[in-house]
Design a protein around this motif. Structure first.
Motif, PDB file in Angstrom:
ATOM      1  N   THR A 196      35.749  39.427  42.166  1.00  0.00           N
ATOM      2  CA  THR A 196      36.939  38.619  41.891  1.00  0.00           C
ATOM      3  C   THR A 196      37.137  38.571  40.382  1.00  0.00           C
ATOM      4  O   THR A 196      36.267  38.089  39.653  1.00  0.00           O
ATOM      5  CB  THR A 196      36.780  37.197  42.457  1.00  0.00           C
ATOM      6  N   VAL A 252      38.890  35.255  36.388  1.00  0.00           N
ATOM      7  CA  VAL A 252      38.496  33.849  36.476  1.00  0.00           C
ATOM      8  C   VAL A 252      37.454  33.499  35.415  1.00  0.00           C
ATOM      9  O   VAL A 252      37.599  32.514  34.688  1.00  0.00           O
ATOM     10  CB  VAL A 252      37.944  33.511  37.880  1.00  0.00           C
ATOM     11  N   LEU A 253      36.401  34.300  35.311  1.00  0.00           N
ATOM     12  CA  LEU A 253      35.317  33.990  34.385  1.00  0.00           C
ATOM     13  C   LEU A 253      35.710  34.306  32.943  1.00  0.00           C
ATOM     14  O   LEU A 253      36.496  35.217  32.692  1.00  0.00           O
ATOM     15  CB  LEU A 253      34.074  34.800  34.753  1.00  0.00           C
ATOM     16  N   ASP A 274      37.320  32.644  44.200  1.00  0.00           N
ATOM     17  CA  ASP A 274      37.868  32.306  42.886  1.00  0.00           C
ATOM     18  C   ASP A 274      37.583  30.848  42.528  1.00  0.00           C
ATOM     19  O   ASP A 274      37.285  30.537  41.368  1.00  0.00           O
ATOM     20  CB  ASP A 274      39.367  32.603  42.824  1.00  0.00           C
ATOM     21  N   ALA A 275      37.627  29.937  43.511  1.00  0.00           N
ATOM     22  CA  ALA A 275      37.305  28.540  43.247  1.00  0.00           C
ATOM     23  C   ALA A 275      35.829  28.391  42.883  1.00  0.00           C
ATOM     24  O   ALA A 275      35.465  27.612  41.985  1.00  0.00           O
ATOM     25  CB  ALA A 275      37.637  27.680  44.463  1.00  0.00           C
ATOM     26  N   LEU A 323      33.938  30.657  41.401  1.00  0.00           N
ATOM     27  CA  LEU A 323      33.759  31.150  40.029  1.00  0.00           C
ATOM     28  C   LEU A 323      34.293  30.159  39.009  1.00  0.00           C
ATOM     29  O   LEU A 323      33.754  30.042  37.899  1.00  0.00           O
ATOM     30  CB  LEU A 323      34.450  32.501  39.865  1.00  0.00           C
ATOM     31  N   ARG A 324      35.363  29.429  39.365  1.00  0.00           N
ATOM     32  CA  ARG A 324      35.887  28.430  38.422  1.00  0.00           C
ATOM     33  C   ARG A 324      34.870  27.321  38.170  1.00  0.00           C
ATOM     34  O   ARG A 324      34.790  26.784  37.054  1.00  0.00           O
ATOM     35  CB  ARG A 324      37.204  27.853  38.941  1.00  0.00           C
ATOM     36  N   THR A 325      34.088  26.948  39.192  1.00  0.00           N
ATOM     37  CA  THR A 325      33.050  25.935  38.957  1.00  0.00           C
ATOM     38  C   THR A 325      31.996  26.464  37.988  1.00  0.00           C
ATOM     39  O   THR A 325      31.497  25.716  37.144  1.00  0.00           O
ATOM     40  CB  THR A 325      32.372  25.521  40.273  1.00  0.00           C
ATOM     41  N   ALA A 351      32.516  28.752  35.609  1.00  0.00           N
ATOM     42  CA  ALA A 351      33.144  28.781  34.291  1.00  0.00           C
ATOM     43  C   ALA A 351      33.194  27.379  33.692  1.00  0.00           C
ATOM     44  O   ALA A 351      32.941  27.184  32.487  1.00  0.00           O
ATOM     45  CB  ALA A 351      34.552  29.366  34.394  1.00  0.00           C
ATOM     46  N   HIS A 352      33.506  26.373  34.519  1.00  0.00           N
ATOM     47  CA  HIS A 352      33.589  24.997  34.028  1.00  0.00           C
ATOM     48  C   HIS A 352      32.226  24.495  33.584  1.00  0.00           C
ATOM     49  O   HIS A 352      32.094  23.871  32.524  1.00  0.00           O
ATOM     50  CB  HIS A 352      34.158  24.097  35.133  1.00  0.00           C
ATOM     51  N   GLU A 386      31.373  26.055  30.274  1.00  0.00           N
ATOM     52  CA  GLU A 386      32.117  25.443  29.177  1.00  0.00           C
ATOM     53  C   GLU A 386      31.512  24.099  28.796  1.00  0.00           C
ATOM     54  O   GLU A 386      31.339  23.777  27.614  1.00  0.00           O
ATOM     55  CB  GLU A 386      33.576  25.264  29.573  1.00  0.00           C
TER      56      GLU A 386
END
Length: 220
Positions: free
Chosen positions: A13, A16-17, A115-116, A118-120, A122-123, A126
């Protein structure tokens, strides 16, 4: 919560990252998961086929990796784990594959798109960077506004004492600068999934090992 991840579905995916995390393989994904919220769960990364030459299945705490075996798909193994689970409502399945999502819903498992997921990651990445920047800032001498500067700001801009206190706090703890842009690696074309010549006929020992790994609690 027990978590099943359709690993290559997630890793393929794109968009996203952040650049520094893009292009991960399974061992890199394990490492990323140990640094965030997923480290508190039992996570099983299910991969197609066999491990690449020279790469061992990676484990860290409650995060484990298993390969479906020669000529076998992760989808087949994930479906078997969903079907055989004694507590499917406590199982979270991560995939954007319609087949897997349908299997999860049929047994009332929780589901999350890749994708959701991977967003966790990335968050969490950060937030870890922000915390590291703040810890570094605590070692610096705080900056203070002089009385003359404070009076000048009050007279010129009509600010009050509360505003001055806020500006002083900002001077003491400035927000971390944005990370320098990095060139993202060229996206890799999706690797075709190996087809299982006998779909659904996974070796029982692979299924048993996957179930054991998913249920086994983190020893440390």
């Amino acid at each position: 919560m027990k978590v099943l991840v359709d690993t290559y579905n997630a890793l393929h995916t794109t968009g996203v990252l952040p650049p520094e995390l893009a292009g991960m393989d399974a061992p890199s994904l394990v490492e990323a998961l140990t640094r965030g919220r997923w480290a508190r769960n039992q996570v099983l990364l299910v991969c197609d086929g066999t491990a690449p030459q020279g790469q061992r299945a990676t484990h860290a705490g409650g995060i484990r990796t298993i390969y479906a075996g020669p000529g076998c798909e992760a989808d087949d193994l994930i479906e078997q784990l969903i079907e055989r689970s004694d507590a499917p409502t406590r199982l979270l399945v991560v995939s954007s594959d319609r087949r897997i999502i349908k299997a999860a819903r049929r047994r009332r498992c929780h589901s999350m798109r890749s994708d959701a997921f991977l967003r966790t990651i990335a968050h969490d990445h950060e937030r870890a960077g922000i915390r590291a920047s703040r810890r570094a800032d605590t070692n610096k001498a705080p900056e203070h506004l002089s009385s003359k500067a404070a009076r000048s700001w009050r007279d010129t801009f009509g600010i009050d004492e509360a505003d001055i206190a806020e500006f002083t706090e900002l001077a003491r703890n400035p927000p971390p600068p944005p990370p320098a842009p990095k060139s993202a690696p060229a996206p890799q074309p999706p690797v075709p999934r190996p087809r299982n010549p006998a779909v659904g006929e996974l070796p029982e020992d692979v299924i048993a090992e996957a179930m054991r790994m998913l249920e086994e609690e983190d020893p440390g």
